[in-house]
Write an enzyme that holds these catalytic residues in place. Sequence first.
Site, PDB file in Angstrom:
ATOM      1  N   ARG A 154     -68.211 -50.402   9.559  1.00 33.90           N
ATOM      2  CA  ARG A 154     -68.482 -49.160   9.282  1.00 33.90           C
ATOM      3  C   ARG A 154     -69.398 -48.917   8.273  1.00 33.90           C
ATOM      4  NH1 ARG A 154     -62.736 -49.673   8.105  1.00 33.90           N
ATOM      5  NH2 ARG A 154     -63.286 -49.815   5.950  1.00 33.90           N
TER       6      ARG A 154
ATOM      7  N   HIS B   8     -50.351 -41.890   1.375  1.00 37.07           N
ATOM      8  CA  HIS B   8     -51.034 -42.743   2.479  1.00 37.07           C
ATOM      9  C   HIS B   8     -50.014 -42.873   3.671  1.00 37.07           C
ATOM     10  CE1 HIS B   8     -52.682 -46.396   4.402  1.00 37.07           C
ATOM     11  NE2 HIS B   8     -51.461 -46.980   4.264  1.00 37.07           N
TER      12      HIS B   8
ATOM     13  N   SER C 110     -59.951 -56.913   8.929  1.00 38.19           N
ATOM     14  CA  SER C 110     -60.241 -55.775   8.146  1.00 38.19           C
ATOM     15  C   SER C 110     -61.447 -55.930   7.476  1.00 38.19           C
ATOM     16  CB  SER C 110     -59.225 -55.681   6.983  1.00 38.19           C
ATOM     17  OG  SER C 110     -59.511 -54.706   6.089  1.00 38.19           O
TER      18      SER C 110
ATOM     19  N   HIS D  10     -59.435 -47.996 -11.652  1.00 39.96           N
ATOM     20  CA  HIS D  10     -60.140 -49.178 -10.941  1.00 39.96           C
ATOM     21  C   HIS D  10     -61.032 -49.928 -11.685  1.00 39.96           C
ATOM     22  CE1 HIS D  10     -59.142 -47.168  -6.670  1.00 39.96           C
ATOM     23  NE2 HIS D  10     -58.041 -46.967  -7.508  1.00 39.96           N
TER      24      HIS D  10
ATOM     25  N   GLU E 115     -60.424 -56.867  -7.232  1.00 34.18           N
ATOM     26  CA  GLU E 115     -60.313 -55.421  -7.622  1.00 34.18           C
ATOM     27  C   GLU E 115     -58.999 -55.355  -8.107  1.00 34.18           C
ATOM     28  OE1 GLU E 115     -60.677 -51.170  -5.233  1.00 34.18           O
ATOM     29  OE2 GLU E 115     -59.404 -52.372  -4.637  1.00 34.18           O
TER      30      GLU E 115
ATOM     31  N   ARG F  83     -52.723 -58.613  -2.804  1.00 32.95           N
ATOM     32  CA  ARG F  83     -53.087 -58.727  -1.130  1.00 32.95           C
ATOM     33  C   ARG F  83     -54.594 -59.186  -1.108  1.00 32.95           C
ATOM     34  NH1 ARG F  83     -57.470 -56.392  -1.122  1.00 32.95           N
ATOM     35  NH2 ARG F  83     -57.953 -54.494  -1.264  1.00 32.95           N
TER      36      ARG F  83
ATOM     37  N   GLU G 107     -44.864 -52.756 -15.097  1.00 28.64           N
ATOM     38  CA  GLU G 107     -43.622 -52.840 -14.394  1.00 28.64           C
ATOM     39  C   GLU G 107     -43.558 -53.452 -13.191  1.00 28.64           C
ATOM     40  OE1 GLU G 107     -40.603 -51.014 -14.874  1.00 28.64           O
ATOM     41  OE2 GLU G 107     -41.452 -49.851 -16.775  1.00 28.64           O
TER      42      GLU G 107
ATOM     43  N   LYS H  88     -64.792 -53.364   8.182  1.00 29.51           N
ATOM     44  CA  LYS H  88     -65.621 -52.606   7.020  1.00 29.51           C
ATOM     45  C   LYS H  88     -66.976 -52.871   7.107  1.00 29.51           C
ATOM     46  CE  LYS H  88     -64.911 -51.769   2.198  1.00 29.51           C
ATOM     47  NZ  LYS H  88     -64.234 -51.663   0.853  1.00 29.51           N
TER      48      LYS H  88
END
Length: 236
Positions: free
Chosen positions: A67, A166, A60, A131, A150, A54, A49, A64
């Site tokens: 973290r 989200h 970012s 995933h 991914e 991205r 569909e 990560k």
Amino acid sequence: MPEQITLKELRTDLVRFMMSYKFALEEINTKLNILKEEFQYVHDYNPIEHVKSRIKSPDSIFKKLQRKELEISLESIKENIRDIAGVRITCSFVSDIYKIKAMIASQKDITVLECKDYIQQPKPNGYQSLHLIVQIPIFMSDREDLVPVEIQIRTIAMDFWASLEHKIYYKYNKEIPQRIKNELKEAADTASRLDRKMENIHEEMIALKQLDHKEEAIKISTESLKFLLAKKGITT
């Protein structure tokens, strides 16, 4: 002067590093477009569909690393972060998800590194999706890079729930009240039931179409037989 050269080299390496992921994303998108058009032509049906892609921003990526308490370097990023380039594929039906997964996995230059099936085993909050981490070769002017991408594959209903979940949680850093968690889980279960219901209706319609085609074929065969017998002067 040596420091300036070092900074320039670092910047060049970072730009080329990010370019690899951009090119990998373009390769995957091209493959998906080919599969969409070919599937539509052969089967008169398109299981895809929407496709959205991205690339994580450097900011970012570094957050990560922090973290995860990992070293901040290009080598560390290569070894530990495999979702810099990401593609989300939205399908009509659950069965389409596994068809697309099979089509992607069958590509000779794609290697599936990891598969997490949150449809067969949803997350505790109700999240469902398939995933994949795949690896694709990118040919640069002086080298070949094997780049991870991914791929998330989900139905429209799964995507609707995940997107709104989200937005509901966005920028809320406190503990989520259990009542809201329960309601979101219930909404996820409702979306899952809707997927199953629409899949059943879809399969029933396929069966009806196949029956119509068989009846039409029998009708044509009967009429053809009558025509041939009439030509020979035999009446029925």
